[in-house]
Scaffold this motif. Sequence first.
Motif, PDB file in Angstrom:
ATOM      1  N   PRO A  70       0.476  -1.349   0.041  1.00 52.98           N
ATOM      2  CA  PRO A  70      -0.342  -0.137   0.102  1.00 52.98           C
ATOM      3  C   PRO A  70       1.248   1.108  -0.145  1.00 52.98           C
ATOM      4  O   PRO A  70      -0.109   2.546  -0.433  1.00 52.98           O
ATOM      5  N   ARG A  71       1.859   1.221   0.743  1.00 57.55           N
ATOM      6  CA  ARG A  71       2.893   2.694   0.699  1.00 57.55           C
ATOM      7  C   ARG A  71       3.755   2.837  -0.620  1.00 57.55           C
ATOM      8  O   ARG A  71       4.135   3.939  -0.331  1.00 57.55           O
ATOM      9  N   GLY A  72       4.104   1.537  -0.613  1.00 57.00           N
ATOM     10  CA  GLY A  72       5.753   2.274  -2.066  1.00 57.00           C
ATOM     11  C   GLY A  72       6.474   2.172  -0.733  1.00 57.00           C
ATOM     12  O   GLY A  72       7.123   2.262   0.371  1.00 57.00           O
ATOM     13  N   TRP A  73       8.232   1.552  -1.428  1.00 55.71           N
ATOM     14  CA  TRP A  73       9.342   1.215  -0.847  1.00 55.71           C
ATOM     15  C   TRP A  73       9.558   2.994  -0.747  1.00 55.71           C
ATOM     16  O   TRP A  73       9.920   2.999   1.431  1.00 55.71           O
ATOM     17  N   ASP A  74       9.518   3.695  -0.938  1.00 53.50           N
ATOM     18  CA  ASP A  74      10.485   5.328  -0.906  1.00 53.50           C
ATOM     19  C   ASP A  74       9.319   5.901   0.395  1.00 53.50           C
ATOM     20  O   ASP A  74       9.671   6.675   0.587  1.00 53.50           O
ATOM     21  N   GLU A  75       8.355   5.604  -0.213  1.00 53.44           N
ATOM     22  CA  GLU A  75       6.868   6.300   0.950  1.00 53.44           C
ATOM     23  C   GLU A  75       7.330   6.022   2.238  1.00 53.44           C
ATOM     24  O   GLU A  75       6.712   6.692   3.707  1.00 53.44           O
ATOM     25  N   MET A  76       7.625   4.541   2.523  1.00 50.71           N
ATOM     26  CA  MET A  76       7.196   3.357   3.349  1.00 50.71           C
ATOM     27  C   MET A  76       8.871   4.166   4.858  1.00 50.71           C
ATOM     28  O   MET A  76       9.699   4.488   4.437  1.00 50.71           O
ATOM     29  N   THR A  77       8.382   4.656   5.952  1.00 45.71           N
ATOM     30  CA  THR A  77       9.183   5.844   6.949  1.00 45.71           C
ATOM     31  C   THR A  77       9.346   3.765   7.700  1.00 45.71           C
ATOM     32  O   THR A  77       8.918   3.284   7.990  1.00 45.71           O
ATOM     33  N   ILE A  78      10.764   4.199   8.824  1.00 47.26           N
ATOM     34  CA  ILE A  78      11.214   3.469   9.619  1.00 47.26           C
ATOM     35  C   ILE A  78      10.551   3.534  10.779  1.00 47.26           C
ATOM     36  O   ILE A  78      10.141   1.865  11.155  1.00 47.26           O
ATOM     37  N   ILE A 121       6.785   1.657  10.044  1.00 49.77           N
ATOM     38  CA  ILE A 121       6.763  -0.671  10.610  1.00 49.77           C
ATOM     39  C   ILE A 121       7.723  -0.977  11.645  1.00 49.77           C
ATOM     40  O   ILE A 121       7.102  -1.448  11.684  1.00 49.77           O
ATOM     41  N   CYS A 122       7.841  -0.020  12.698  1.00 46.99           N
ATOM     42  CA  CYS A 122       8.251  -0.043  14.378  1.00 46.99           C
ATOM     43  C   CYS A 122       6.679  -0.134  14.380  1.00 46.99           C
ATOM     44  O   CYS A 122       6.190  -0.865  15.540  1.00 46.99           O
ATOM     45  N   ASP A 123       6.292   0.586  13.693  1.00 45.72           N
ATOM     46  CA  ASP A 123       4.021   1.226  14.423  1.00 45.72           C
ATOM     47  C   ASP A 123       3.679  -0.288  13.947  1.00 45.72           C
ATOM     48  O   ASP A 123       2.836  -0.785  15.348  1.00 45.72           O
ATOM     49  N   LYS A 124       3.851  -0.680  13.208  1.00 40.64           N
ATOM     50  CA  LYS A 124       3.119  -2.091  12.052  1.00 40.64           C
ATOM     51  C   LYS A 124       3.500  -3.284  13.598  1.00 40.64           C
ATOM     52  O   LYS A 124       2.715  -4.144  13.965  1.00 40.64           O
ATOM     53  N   ALA A 125       4.682  -3.131  13.828  1.00 48.51           N
ATOM     54  CA  ALA A 125       5.739  -4.529  13.749  1.00 48.51           C
ATOM     55  C   ALA A 125       5.636  -4.117  15.828  1.00 48.51           C
ATOM     56  O   ALA A 125       5.764  -5.796  16.256  1.00 48.51           O
ATOM     57  N   ASN A 126       4.869  -2.927  16.426  1.00 44.72           N
ATOM     58  CA  ASN A 126       4.367  -3.440  17.147  1.00 44.72           C
ATOM     59  C   ASN A 126       6.071  -3.278  18.642  1.00 44.72           C
ATOM     60  O   ASN A 126       6.382  -3.885  19.174  1.00 44.72           O
ATOM     61  N   VAL A 127       7.004  -2.770  17.427  1.00 42.27           N
ATOM     62  CA  VAL A 127       7.955  -2.131  18.977  1.00 42.27           C
ATOM     63  C   VAL A 127       8.501  -0.667  18.385  1.00 42.27           C
ATOM     64  O   VAL A 127       8.358   0.496  18.044  1.00 42.27           O
ATOM     65  N   GLY A 128       9.383  -0.457  19.409  1.00 44.19           N
ATOM     66  CA  GLY A 128      10.216   0.627  19.380  1.00 44.19           C
ATOM     67  C   GLY A 128      11.296   1.218  18.305  1.00 44.19           C
ATOM     68  O   GLY A 128      11.674   0.013  17.621  1.00 44.19           O
ATOM     69  N   ARG A 129      11.122   2.290  17.981  1.00 43.06           N
ATOM     70  CA  ARG A 129      12.095   3.040  16.843  1.00 43.06           C
ATOM     71  C   ARG A 129      13.765   2.393  17.428  1.00 43.06           C
ATOM     72  O   ARG A 129      14.598   1.933  16.839  1.00 43.06           O
ATOM     73  N   SER A 130      13.904   2.054  18.730  1.00 38.79           N
ATOM     74  CA  SER A 130      15.359   1.879  19.615  1.00 38.79           C
ATOM     75  C   SER A 130      15.755   0.538  19.051  1.00 38.79           C
ATOM     76  O   SER A 130      16.334   0.092  18.872  1.00 38.79           O
ATOM     77  N   THR A 131      14.428  -0.207  19.098  1.00 38.81           N
ATOM     78  CA  THR A 131      14.648  -1.446  19.229  1.00 38.81           C
ATOM     79  C   THR A 131      15.051  -2.099  17.376  1.00 38.81           C
ATOM     80  O   THR A 131      15.788  -2.820  17.149  1.00 38.81           O
ATOM     81  N   PHE A 132      14.192  -1.310  16.561  1.00 41.34           N
ATOM     82  CA  PHE A 132      14.628  -1.499  15.036  1.00 41.34           C
ATOM     83  C   PHE A 132      16.801  -1.339  15.516  1.00 41.34           C
ATOM     84  O   PHE A 132      16.857  -1.608  14.387  1.00 41.34           O
ATOM     85  N   TYR A 133      16.782  -0.071  15.544  1.00 41.67           N
ATOM     86  CA  TYR A 133      17.963   0.311  15.631  1.00 41.67           C
ATOM     87  C   TYR A 133      18.674  -0.845  15.887  1.00 41.67           C
ATOM     88  O   TYR A 133      19.692  -0.872  15.665  1.00 41.67           O
ATOM     89  N   LEU A 134      18.508  -1.227  16.925  1.00 40.88           N
ATOM     90  CA  LEU A 134      19.558  -2.222  17.122  1.00 40.88           C
ATOM     91  C   LEU A 134      19.242  -3.237  16.644  1.00 40.88           C
ATOM     92  O   LEU A 134      21.206  -4.022  17.073  1.00 40.88           O
ATOM     93  N   HIS A 135      19.053  -3.576  15.164  1.00 43.04           N
ATOM     94  CA  HIS A 135      19.188  -5.094  14.434  1.00 43.04           C
ATOM     95  C   HIS A 135      19.563  -3.908  13.296  1.00 43.04           C
ATOM     96  O   HIS A 135      20.624  -5.171  12.546  1.00 43.04           O
ATOM     97  N   TYR A 136      19.473  -2.998  13.546  1.00 41.10           N
ATOM     98  CA  TYR A 136      19.397  -2.733  11.800  1.00 41.10           C
ATOM     99  C   TYR A 136      20.019  -1.327  11.593  1.00 41.10           C
ATOM    100  O   TYR A 136      19.609  -0.190  12.040  1.00 41.10           O
TER     101      TYR A 136
END
Length: 188
Positions: A29-37, A40-55
Amino acid sequence: MTNAKLNQDRRILKTKAALRDAMLALMAPRGWDEMTIQEICDKANVGRSTFYLHYQSKDDLLLEGLNDLRDMISAQTVETEASSFCFLSGLLDHMAQQREVFKAVIGRRSGHGVARRFKKMVFQLVEIELKRQQHPAVRNPCLTMFVAGGIVEAMAWWIEASEPPSLKDMKRELDKLAQAVLASSTEV
């Protein structure tokens, strides 16, 4: 391995799977360029700092997903014929399961980077297969990219077709075309 370490590993795997699933769910629905980190975090129900812990970036998340897909498809490959591209069944199955994501990535200009990375993954699968077959074309990256590009373009057509051939027929046709290209390359 201790229970604490095992539980931590499971949590990491669960978090990474949630992030990957969120990325895939948002891609169509969003496309790659429009999708934000953050999305992704909101959809995965994880914090942004958790995202950056892994990627470090969403590109890292995408690359890990494509590498895992390549490894999974390569590991599932069953040798049926010495000259067959056995990975095609797994690849086509995956594309059928992720039809909307693939259509969005190939159909949108914003998906160019994703399409390029996907083509590179298919290139690696072709290369793995040529090595397995001990085919002389493995030493010709231009030919390998030509075969991979043809597979990706045919898959893009297949996923968009109003009356696509069956998975089995598509696999057989792609394999036949790839083998014809490889056979003609040894004649030149």
